[in-house]
Design an enzyme around this catalytic site. Sequence first.
Site, PDB file in Angstrom:
ATOM      1  N   CYS A  35       0.855  -1.188   0.000  1.00  0.00           N
ATOM      2  CA  CYS A  35       0.000   0.000   0.000  1.00  0.00           C
ATOM      3  C   CYS A  35       0.887   1.233   0.000  1.00  0.00           C
ATOM      4  O   CYS A  35       2.109   1.139   0.158  1.00  0.00           O
ATOM      5  CB  CYS A  35      -0.951   0.016   1.205  1.00  0.00           C
ATOM      6  N   CYS A  38       3.250   1.797   2.829  1.00  0.00           N
ATOM      7  CA  CYS A  38       4.534   1.102   2.732  1.00  0.00           C
ATOM      8  C   CYS A  38       5.548   1.977   1.995  1.00  0.00           C
ATOM      9  O   CYS A  38       6.712   2.069   2.391  1.00  0.00           O
ATOM     10  CB  CYS A  38       4.360  -0.225   2.005  1.00  0.00           C
ATOM     11  N   ASP A 455      -1.150  16.625 -30.434  1.00  0.00           N
ATOM     12  CA  ASP A 455      -0.103  16.288 -31.391  1.00  0.00           C
ATOM     13  C   ASP A 455      -0.728  16.295 -32.786  1.00  0.00           C
ATOM     14  O   ASP A 455      -1.912  15.979 -32.937  1.00  0.00           O
ATOM     15  CB  ASP A 455       0.474  14.911 -31.072  1.00  0.00           C
TER      16      ASP A 455
END
Length: 765
Positions: A35, A38, A455
């Site tokens: 997670c 962590c 683009d």
Amino acid sequence: MVEPGLVPVGTTGSGQGDTATSRREVELSVSGMTCAACAARTSRKLNKLSGVSATVNFATGRAQVAADGDVTDEMLVEAVVRAGYDAEVLRPATPEPDGLDEAARSRNLLRRLMVAVVLLVPIADLSITFTVVPGWRFPGWQWLLLVLAAPVVGWAALPFHRAAIRNAKHGSTSMDTLVSLGIFAATAWSCYSMFFAAPPPEDVTGVWLLLRPEGAIYLEVAAGLTTFVLAGRYFEAKARWRAGGALRELAALRADEAVLVLDDGSHRIVPAERLQTGQRFIVRTGERIAADGVVLDGRAAIDMSSMTGESVPVEASAGTGVIGGTVVLNGTVLVNATRVGRDTQLAAMEQLVATAQSGEAPVQRIADRVSGYFVPAVLVLAVLTLTAWLLVDGSVERSVAAAIAVLVIACPCALGLATPMALMVASGRAARLGLFIKGYPAFESTRAVDTVVLDKTGTVTTGTMSLVDVHCAGGVERTGLLRLVGALEQASTHPVALAIVSAARVEAGALPSVAGFRDEPGLGASGTVDGHLVRVGRAKLFNDLGSALPEELDALRGEWEARGRTTVAVTKDEEFVGLLALQDAVRADAQQAVTELHRLGLRTVLLTGDNEIVARAVAEQIGVERVVAGVLPADKAEEVRRLKLEGHVVALVGDGVNDAPALATADLGMAIGAGTDVAIDAADIILVRDDLTAVPDAIKLARATLRTVRGNLFWAFGYNVAAIPFAAAGLLNPLVAGAAMAMSSLFVVSNSMRLRRFEPRVERA
């Protein structure tokens, strides 16, 4: 000459030989994180080292570290290990990850999820039935429930238990801690109720048993918690596997080998990574250029679209700069290597994509981020609840029941479902609209998007050349002219030739054969058709032959080229008989898409590697006011960064490999589905529908999804805040707490399902 291009932002090294005053960039691959909490813990451990600045990205499993020279790789890895996870340094020679670890993790989670889903229904039915209707219990009923539940709460939930144990060893907690404890507590209490608790009073039956802790069985809570959280983890693992896709596709553009030309003129094939600066290598038709360099000899048409966005192949000859990873369409060139390995523009593009993807979304995974405070608070509250009830009531059953109710009611089922459920429903609806939305960051970014960068090649235009105009001279008719030119160009693979042949076959039908075909790479071609010498090519070809275009044709050529067209002249038996104009056509829906974006209050910018004349012509046609032309991949990403520094939230729409760094840098990246795999992997939203009006559709759907996710999270947090005090006060039987938790999940699901009725309501022209 080739532009300076990109320079990698950092290098990776072992730290050997570095001085204490130097700074270096190190990238770590971190495994074992479950997670965002962590990732935050790992980041804190790394940043505690003197001279270290680190950011850890949970989604990609990478840590980007800037460290002083006296900080060794071993020190960095040890810091990650102290946080409870594994790490390795990604060195320059280390190949880009192939995603096999994440793919294997996804398959593992899917197997566990399937087992949990299959067993959840019978577990829930029997657990509730044996609690509410005790008379239906039969000899050995307890063992039947345990046999059904053991694979779910044991094997399927094993990843949560392992993570909780690992966190406990390092004195920390995460959502896995609460999930594991909730599953364990629900299972342990159920075992006690089934084997040791007194049977329910005979005068209390049916749903009234739900209000009493004695004899309650709620294995369905443990199984349901396992199933819901596994589902969220499975979809999360799939997203993480895709996170490295753009890098893998960029790596696929590298040439495998190069043909060296030695001093004695002999050739030797070597692996491309062994090519050194200053060495000469030869590239033939269909081969990929192995390094950045300068053409020494030869002539060829080179497809640069993957790197520069040019819709028309570049004609390379002596002195022309070339870029590694591009392809020679026809001809042969001798190249002097000027940048090799990690110094090439292609390698720098990979670094740009990796750096852009390492950033963390501002609101990403809210539930995980608060777990650092939420989980310990719930654990403390459960212990306090148990202690208080023992002191006040003295009943072990009631004390334990109240404590477990706190754990169960606080289990983050709704939190775990809030995002993935909305994503699943939105993805299904998006598919029907011709869209593919890859993940939660896309929804976060759209809330404030104010600028859309388009683009040109392959996005606003079709990306393929087409014949748009024909001028006949010398008494030759249009059909006859196309018949001659089409017959000649059948022998060529040049994109301009392919466009002419396609148009000629439509207008002139079957084409005659050509004899004595001669290709002039970068200039044109000649051959004999029906006994006539036919030559087709650029004006330079005829000038080199001493036969300049007539004044009328030359004036028309200048007019057409000023409008962004590519022109070729035609001679029959050395007499000029026509002029052809080709162009990368603008998509029919481009103007409507731009109009709708303006209607939404968004600014639009046209970004392209093409020249300014072509770009301005396209911009005027579709209604875009601002144009940035002649840019290389680094310039595209830099332009996006510049807009962001000005305070704009930028969405970029692209389709080519050269768009990948800019797509990854933008707040919201959108790729045309027909584009390259690199662009698709680097983007947040894929426009599968061959229609640019999908862009405003995607923005509207993403914003609607974000609103739904936020509503889900608000309810999930509000439910926990409101329900936990009732559980601590002993007013909720654990089974009722489990039911309330299920109702919270049901609300999240039903709220997410509303997205199935989403309609973009875009005003069509």
